[in-house]
Design a protein around this motif. Structure first.
Motif, PDB file in Angstrom:
ATOM      1  N   CYS A 250       0.825  -1.212   0.000  1.00  0.00           N
ATOM      2  CA  CYS A 250       0.000   0.000   0.000  1.00  0.00           C
ATOM      3  C   CYS A 250       0.860   1.263   0.000  1.00  0.00           C
ATOM      4  O   CYS A 250       0.706   2.139  -0.862  1.00  0.00           O
ATOM      5  N   ILE A 251       1.761   1.380   0.949  1.00  0.00           N
ATOM      6  CA  ILE A 251       2.585   2.581   1.048  1.00  0.00           C
ATOM      7  C   ILE A 251       3.499   2.717  -0.165  1.00  0.00           C
ATOM      8  O   ILE A 251       3.707   3.820  -0.696  1.00  0.00           O
ATOM      9  N   ILE A 252       4.037   1.578  -0.644  1.00  0.00           N
ATOM     10  CA  ILE A 252       4.895   1.611  -1.816  1.00  0.00           C
ATOM     11  C   ILE A 252       4.122   2.063  -3.051  1.00  0.00           C
ATOM     12  O   ILE A 252       4.609   2.847  -3.874  1.00  0.00           O
ATOM     13  N   ALA A 253       2.882   1.558  -3.188  1.00  0.00           N
ATOM     14  CA  ALA A 253       2.061   1.946  -4.337  1.00  0.00           C
ATOM     15  C   ALA A 253       1.728   3.438  -4.305  1.00  0.00           C
ATOM     16  O   ALA A 253       1.747   4.112  -5.339  1.00  0.00           O
ATOM     17  N   LEU A 254       1.429   3.959  -3.120  1.00  0.00           N
ATOM     18  CA  LEU A 254       1.140   5.386  -2.995  1.00  0.00           C
ATOM     19  C   LEU A 254       2.353   6.228  -3.376  1.00  0.00           C
ATOM     20  O   LEU A 254       2.227   7.280  -4.011  1.00  0.00           O
TER      21      LEU A 254
END
Length: 314
Positions: A250-254
């Motif tokens: 999630c954080i990487i995708a954001l």
């Protein structure tokens, strides 16, 4: 009547019968078998059950189907008392679609009540006072009215759109779509690009490339922002521990979204792509677009003018 297939015709009616049987049983259980600790929350449960019955009634009165029409879709009534009256049918299909919004509205009301019960219990009783009931019903009604208005004024087909969807109805259902109450969403940009003959091939190619880039730019936040965060938000409701998902995906995708977004445009615009490939010392991508008739005619005209001028000078 427009017959789609046997399960489209029979299964919704069967589910409607189940709804008329199960929801009254549910109301009885809520009224007679609820524990005292449930309090006035049982009234919201009854409201939910009544809404479910109304939903099934709307489904039976305005059965709908969906057909794809090239660059768009059409939601239309297939049967029922509103099918033969175009204006009433138009209102009917809009009202039928508003139940989608109402289902979310009633869920939000339930979540707000549970929140108040746990974190602000002093305000819970106010929900069932006259002002609280008015606010709840007003919010619920606003959802339905706003959705109906959007469907009625933004998705109702005009004459141009009727011309666009007519071939699909004649091919699939052998009916004239002009008399079918429906709502339609058409991607007019794509339709305009595919049918516009006034533009040169080069200009049309550029518009297609820009639109493809826009589509990809629309999909990027869906998969890089919305989908990961929705999973992260709703997993705790089901007591699913997704710490690994939040931190590794999630954080990487954001974080990836801001640099992926311009790449979509670069990939679809040849001049941008060729510049980057030149910087990287790769073979440049070449377009196979040929000059349009208008461009060719302009070139011939310019050549004739030049030849005439040369002849006069001689």
């Amino acid at each position: 009547m427009i017959y789609v297939n046997w399960y489209h015709y029979h299964i919704p009616k069967l589910f409607g019968i189940f709804s008329f049987l199960i929801n009254p049983i549910f109301i009885y259980l809520v009224l007679k078998k609820s524990k005292s600790q449930m309090g006035k929350y049982r009234y919201l449960l009854i409201f939910f059950a009544c809404f479910d019955v109304a939903y099934s009634v709307a489904e039976l009165l305005t059965p709908i189907a969906v057909i794809n029409t090239g660059y768009g879709f059409v939601t239309f009534i297939t049967d029922g008392p509103f099918f033969d009256n175009y204006m009433n049918g138009q209102h009917g299909v809009s009202s039928r679609c508003c139940f989608i919004s109402l289902s979310y509205a009633i869920l939000i009301i339930h979540f707000v009540y549970r929140y108040l019960l746990l974190f602000s219990p002093d305000y819970v009783n106010r929900v069932f006072e006259p002002l609280g009931i008015f606010v709840t019903l007003a919010y619920f009604t606003f959802h339905g009215v706003s959705w109906t208005w959007i469907c009625e004024f933004c998705l109702a087909p005009n004459d141009e759109i009727r011309d666009m969807i007519r071939p699909a109805f004649e091919e699939v259902y052998h009916v004239n779509s002009d008399i079918v109450p429906c709502l339609t969403g058409q991607y007019m940009i794509l339709t305009k690009i595919s049918k516009n003959c006034a533009m040169s091939k080069t200009t049309l190619a550029m518009h297609r490339q820009l639109f493809k880039a826009l589509v990809v730019q629309t999909c990027i936040p869906i998969f890089a922002s919305f989908l990961p965060t929705v999973i992260a938000w709703y997993a705790p409701i089901f007591q699913i521990n997704l710490t690994w998902w939040n931190n590794y995906i999630c954080i990487i995708a954001l974080a990836a979204f801001p640099f992926i977004d311009p790449i979509a445009v670069i990939c679809f615009i040849p001049s941008y792509k060729n510049t980057i490939l030149g910087w990287l010392h790769f073979k440049k991508w070449t377009s196979t677009t040929t000059p349009s008739t208008t461009d060719a005619a302009s070139t011939v005209s310019r050549r004739q003018t030049t030849n005439n001028s040369t002849t006069r000078n001689e």
